[in-house]
Design an enzyme around this catalytic site. Sequence first.
Site, short mmCIF file in Angstrom:
data_model
loop_
_atom_site.label_atom_id
_atom_site.label_comp_id
_atom_site.label_asym_id
_atom_site.label_seq_id
_atom_site.Cartn_x
_atom_site.Cartn_y
_atom_site.Cartn_z
N LYS A 53 14.34 -0.65 26.29
CA LYS A 53 12.96 -0.85 25.82
C LYS A 53 12.29 0.49 25.55
CE LYS A 53 12.76 -5.30 28.07
NZ LYS A 53 12.46 -6.12 29.26
N GLN A 97 8.99 -5.44 34.71
CA GLN A 97 10.34 -5.97 34.59
C GLN A 97 10.64 -6.95 35.72
OE1 GLN A 97 12.49 -5.22 31.93
NE2 GLN A 97 13.71 -6.87 32.79
N ASP A 120 4.63 -9.21 26.91
CA ASP A 120 5.75 -10.09 27.26
C ASP A 120 5.39 -11.56 27.00
OD1 ASP A 120 8.24 -9.22 27.99
OD2 ASP A 120 7.77 -8.95 30.12
#
Length: 283
Positions: A53, A97, A120
Amino acid sequence: MTAQLIDGNALSRQLRADVTARVTALKARGITPGLAVILVGENAASQVYVRNKVKACEDTGMHSVLERWPATMTEAALLARVDALNADPTIHGILVQLPLPAHIEAQKVIEAISPAKDVDGFHIASAGALMTGMPGFWPCTPYGCMKMLESIGYELKGKHAVVIGRSNIVGKPMALMLLQQNATVTICHSGTPDLKAMTLQADVIVAAVGKRNVLTADMVRPGAVVIDVGMNRNDEGKLCGDVDFEGVRQVAGWITPVPGGVGPMTITMLMVNTLESAERLVA
Ligand code: NAP
């Protein structure tokens, strides 16, 4: 028949080139899109994901911050970091995460992220926006699957889509996105008594389970589009999906490979969401 491949690497390159151009344009207006990634603990797979990422941010010219914290980090300390990033004007997207260590309540942390920076798409406000068709961030993996369908010019209206899996991050949002494009959608899960009876009716199948060979050739109608979200390891330790790729490709019309399918698209859509978060500031 041998299915045509939907190449997630090639599509990602194309979409990331567009992201890079838009980042350059935004920078010319004094805004550099910024993504903050928080990793708590040492989960090996998570280490790879966050590295990819951050690299994608670098490749597209975005600013990125990677915060690594020990597994002993308290929930209160993590919430404080999220608060600080919510207030940081150089950050337009925040990603914590998952999975988090067991002593931290993941949903509580996700709800602490400002919906304006929830790239997200896991915040309940983002889920509600998707549910009601309002603007908001779409979860990156199903969003990437939609882009793959779009890339082959697939018209979903009037088609039957079967989604296997009902998680909050893949299966359910996937079903809502397909529904929004006027597909007729069936959601299957571990309690579905006859999965094959469902998938044989499908024009589009999205497999998001996390088990090898959930979908085999005898379960697929000739010409169907098959999207494989799963990420598993085969007996040789190689990455594979939920779909028996070699068998199903003999029957399907289109198929996504693993690796090189949905995986790169997930990161690409994270870049798109972060960019669009920053673009909203000048819209
Ligand atoms: P998850 O939360 O474990 O959900 C799996 C779903 O599959 C559940 O809804 C479960 O049903 C259902 N299921 C389990 N066994 C089944 C069976 N035999 N038949 C039908 N349905 C069954 O997983 P997830 O987070 O959605 O992820 C799914 C897979 O996608 C994993 O392999 C994950 O690694 C992968 N993934 C890939 C990406 C990417 O970027 N490529 C991103 C995210 C996830 P119940 O609800 O009844 O338990």
